[in-house]
Write a protein that holds these residues in place. Structure first.
Motif, mmCIF file in Angstrom:
data_model
loop_
_atom_site.group_PDB
_atom_site.id
_atom_site.type_symbol
_atom_site.label_atom_id
_atom_site.label_comp_id
_atom_site.label_asym_id
_atom_site.label_seq_id
_atom_site.Cartn_x
_atom_site.Cartn_y
_atom_site.Cartn_z
ATOM 1 N N UNK A 7 0.865 -1.197 -0.105
ATOM 2 C CA UNK A 7 0.213 -0.110 0.039
ATOM 3 C C UNK A 7 1.084 1.450 0.001
ATOM 4 N N UNK A 8 0.766 1.975 -1.088
ATOM 5 C CA UNK A 8 1.711 3.285 -1.166
ATOM 6 C C UNK A 8 0.873 4.531 -1.059
ATOM 7 N N UNK A 9 -0.447 4.198 -0.528
ATOM 8 C CA UNK A 9 -1.415 5.404 -0.512
ATOM 9 C C UNK A 9 -0.982 6.322 0.760
ATOM 10 N N UNK A 10 -1.899 7.123 1.089
ATOM 11 C CA UNK A 10 -1.753 8.072 2.069
ATOM 12 C C UNK A 10 -2.318 7.622 3.148
ATOM 13 N N UNK A 11 -2.479 8.436 4.340
ATOM 14 C CA UNK A 11 -2.908 8.029 5.521
ATOM 15 C C UNK A 11 -4.618 8.039 5.656
ATOM 16 N N UNK A 12 -5.107 8.704 4.838
ATOM 17 C CA UNK A 12 -6.632 8.904 4.670
ATOM 18 C C UNK A 12 -7.129 8.715 3.152
ATOM 19 N N UNK A 56 7.921 -1.386 6.855
ATOM 20 C CA UNK A 56 7.568 0.380 6.573
ATOM 21 C C UNK A 56 8.529 0.483 5.417
ATOM 22 N N UNK A 57 7.824 1.345 4.502
ATOM 23 C CA UNK A 57 8.635 1.905 3.386
ATOM 24 C C UNK A 57 8.402 3.504 3.158
ATOM 25 N N UNK A 58 9.082 4.002 2.498
ATOM 26 C CA UNK A 58 9.106 5.624 2.251
ATOM 27 C C UNK A 58 8.010 5.753 1.095
ATOM 28 N N UNK A 59 8.232 5.072 -0.069
ATOM 29 C CA UNK A 59 7.491 5.336 -1.210
ATOM 30 C C UNK A 59 7.509 6.986 -1.525
ATOM 31 N N UNK A 60 8.690 7.384 -1.744
ATOM 32 C CA UNK A 60 8.864 8.797 -1.788
ATOM 33 C C UNK A 60 8.671 9.199 -3.290
ATOM 34 N N UNK A 61 9.058 8.236 -4.153
ATOM 35 C CA UNK A 61 8.699 8.800 -5.660
ATOM 36 C C UNK A 61 8.994 7.542 -6.564
ATOM 37 N N UNK A 62 8.586 7.723 -7.775
ATOM 38 C CA UNK A 62 8.733 6.528 -8.539
ATOM 39 C C UNK A 62 10.038 5.967 -8.818
ATOM 40 N N UNK A 65 14.790 4.182 -5.062
ATOM 41 C CA UNK A 65 15.646 2.680 -5.376
ATOM 42 C C UNK A 65 15.718 1.999 -3.744
ATOM 43 N N UNK A 66 15.566 2.765 -2.770
ATOM 44 C CA UNK A 66 15.379 2.061 -1.544
ATOM 45 C C UNK A 66 14.290 1.399 -1.113
ATOM 46 N N UNK A 67 12.997 1.781 -1.689
ATOM 47 C CA UNK A 67 12.040 1.272 -1.460
ATOM 48 C C UNK A 67 11.591 0.083 -2.403
ATOM 49 N N UNK A 68 12.182 0.242 -3.753
ATOM 50 C CA UNK A 68 12.313 -0.992 -4.546
ATOM 51 C C UNK A 68 13.050 -2.126 -3.939
ATOM 52 N N UNK A 89 2.265 3.894 -7.726
ATOM 53 C CA UNK A 89 3.756 3.832 -7.224
ATOM 54 C C UNK A 89 3.920 2.551 -6.735
ATOM 55 N N UNK A 90 3.026 1.925 -5.944
ATOM 56 C CA UNK A 90 3.140 0.411 -5.324
ATOM 57 C C UNK A 90 3.472 -0.432 -6.767
ATOM 58 N N UNK A 91 2.774 -0.332 -7.634
ATOM 59 C CA UNK A 91 2.795 -1.325 -8.830
ATOM 60 C C UNK A 91 3.731 -1.261 -9.535
ATOM 61 N N UNK A 92 4.312 0.031 -9.649
ATOM 62 C CA UNK A 92 5.596 0.436 -10.579
ATOM 63 C C UNK A 92 6.922 0.178 -9.599
ATOM 64 N N UNK A 93 6.865 0.040 -8.600
ATOM 65 C CA UNK A 93 8.143 -0.286 -7.438
ATOM 66 C C UNK A 93 8.194 -1.908 -7.506
ATOM 67 N N UNK A 94 7.263 -2.544 -7.598
ATOM 68 C CA UNK A 94 7.116 -4.181 -7.344
ATOM 69 C C UNK A 94 7.810 -4.829 -8.481
ATOM 70 N N UNK A 95 8.821 -5.608 -8.358
ATOM 71 C CA UNK A 95 9.427 -6.134 -9.414
ATOM 72 C C UNK A 95 8.366 -7.418 -9.853
ATOM 73 N N UNK A 96 8.521 -7.908 -11.206
ATOM 74 C CA UNK A 96 8.081 -9.266 -11.351
ATOM 75 C C UNK A 96 8.676 -10.243 -10.795
#
Length: 346
Positions: A7-12, A56-62, A65-68, A89-96
């Motif tokens: 989940x890369x979304x916001x708090x609410x 816990x992950x940051x999901x700062x941007x697409x 690399x740290x989150x990836x 963002x979560x989908x983009x950072x997730x590898x196959x």
């Protein structure tokens, strides 16, 4: 079966609230899950309370690399059968990898961020049709509905807390104070409804503008701005009509929540409410961005006890038939069982 949810979304937000509900409901049904998410205390406490481990992950941007790398490590250690991503963002950072990759979308988003996914979930039939129109194989898509919590036990919100007369007709509307939600249509509509009060629950960048509108239309004495509430049941129980004026609303969880709380619904005919509501049966639909039509529909509901009774009964019936926790979890668990060994052909 092991399911890693990212989940890369916001708090609410609507998707975030549903994510929290779904994870805990699936945990109660014994599904082995691990969550990767941002460090919002309420979400982390929710996961702890339901014994769902998390990273816990940051999901700062697409190009984070740290989150990836963190996601790659978690996949390696957890060895999931399914990875379910929330937000582009979560989908983009997730590898196959050696798992079934599923992306859940709650809107009509650009599918370029979801190319690695094996399956796409839409939370409305029309969003699923959108995937297919965009060229995604039909058998690699699914419509899985949302659900909302059962109404919490307890009394209605004491109206005196928000300086609202006990016998005054009361409208409720909730959401982020953003142009998409069209509260700038609802507030002027109140000027056509003398003696009617409005509770507007939410927060956002348009709050100052909305407060100005309330003054401009001389309804500020009947509008109450209420901060985000963790338990909204008390608000629903106090209201006479729920209004969803959104000009952009892919689903409309608030419509389903209103049905569950047995109050009539008036909504603008954006994509989500238009797909949920049968006009004049389980709610009233009005054209988008139409102040007068919205006011007329609200006045119609407030002025007719038989209509209110019908809308409440049919709305509750729709909720119980299609949008309960039990029904939604059955859909998700059945879908997971079906897709575990499969991949999308490239």
């Amino acid at each position: 079966m092991r399911v890693l949810q990212i989940m890369a979304g916001a708090e609410r937000g609507g998707a975030e609230k549903f994510f929290d509900r779904l994870v805990s409901a699936l945990a109660q049904r014994g599904l082995d899950q691990h969550v990767v998410c941002r460090s919002f205390p309420n979400r982390l406490n929710h996961l702890k309370n339901h014994h769902v481990p998390y990273t816990i992950a940051s999901f700062h941007q697409l190009l984070d690399f740290r989150t990836r790398r963190l996601i790659q490590k978690r996949i390696r250690l957890y060895e999931p059968d399914i990875v379910l991503t929330w937000m582009s963002r979560a989908s983009h950072l997730c590898p196959a990898g050696d798992f079934t990759f599923v992306a859940r979308l709650g809107g009509y988003y650009d599918l370029k961020y979801y190319k690695k996914a094996d399956y796409l979930i839409g939370n409305t039939p029309d969003i699923q049709k959108y995937f297919i129109r965009q060229g995604w194989p039909e058998d690699k898509t699914a419509y899985l509905p949302n659900f909302v919590d059962h109404p919490c036990p307890g009394q209605p919100q004491d109206r005196s807390v928000y300086a609202t007369p006990e016998k005054a007709p009361l409208l409720l509307s909730m959401g982020r104070f953003h142009d998409d939600k069209a509260f700038d249509i609802l507030i002027p509509a109140l000027a056509h409804l003398p003696g009617v009060y409005l509770w507007l629950a939410g927060e956002g960048e348009r709050e100052r503008r909305l407060r100005y509108l309330a003054h401009e239309y001389s309804v500020n004495d009947r509008v109450r701005f209420i901060k985000w509430q963790k338990n909204v049941s008390a608000l629903y129980k106090s209201a006479d009509v729920y209004v969803c004026p959104s000009r952009v609303e892919p689903l409309g969880n608030v419509v389903i929540e209103a049905w569950a709380h047995e109050i009539p619904v008036v909504a603008a005919a954006s994509d989500g409410p238009k797909g949920l509501i049968q006009d004049q049966e389980n709610g009233l639909l009005v054209p988008l961005n139409n102040v007068e039509a919205l006011a007329r529909a609200i006045k119609k509901v407030l002025g007719s006890s038989p209509l209110r009774k019908k809308l409440v009964e049919q709305g509750l019936s729709t909720y119980l038939k299609d949008y309960t926790e039990e029904k939604a979890c059955q859909h998700y668990l059945s879908f997971f069982e079906q897709i575990t060994p499969k991949r999308r052909c490239s």
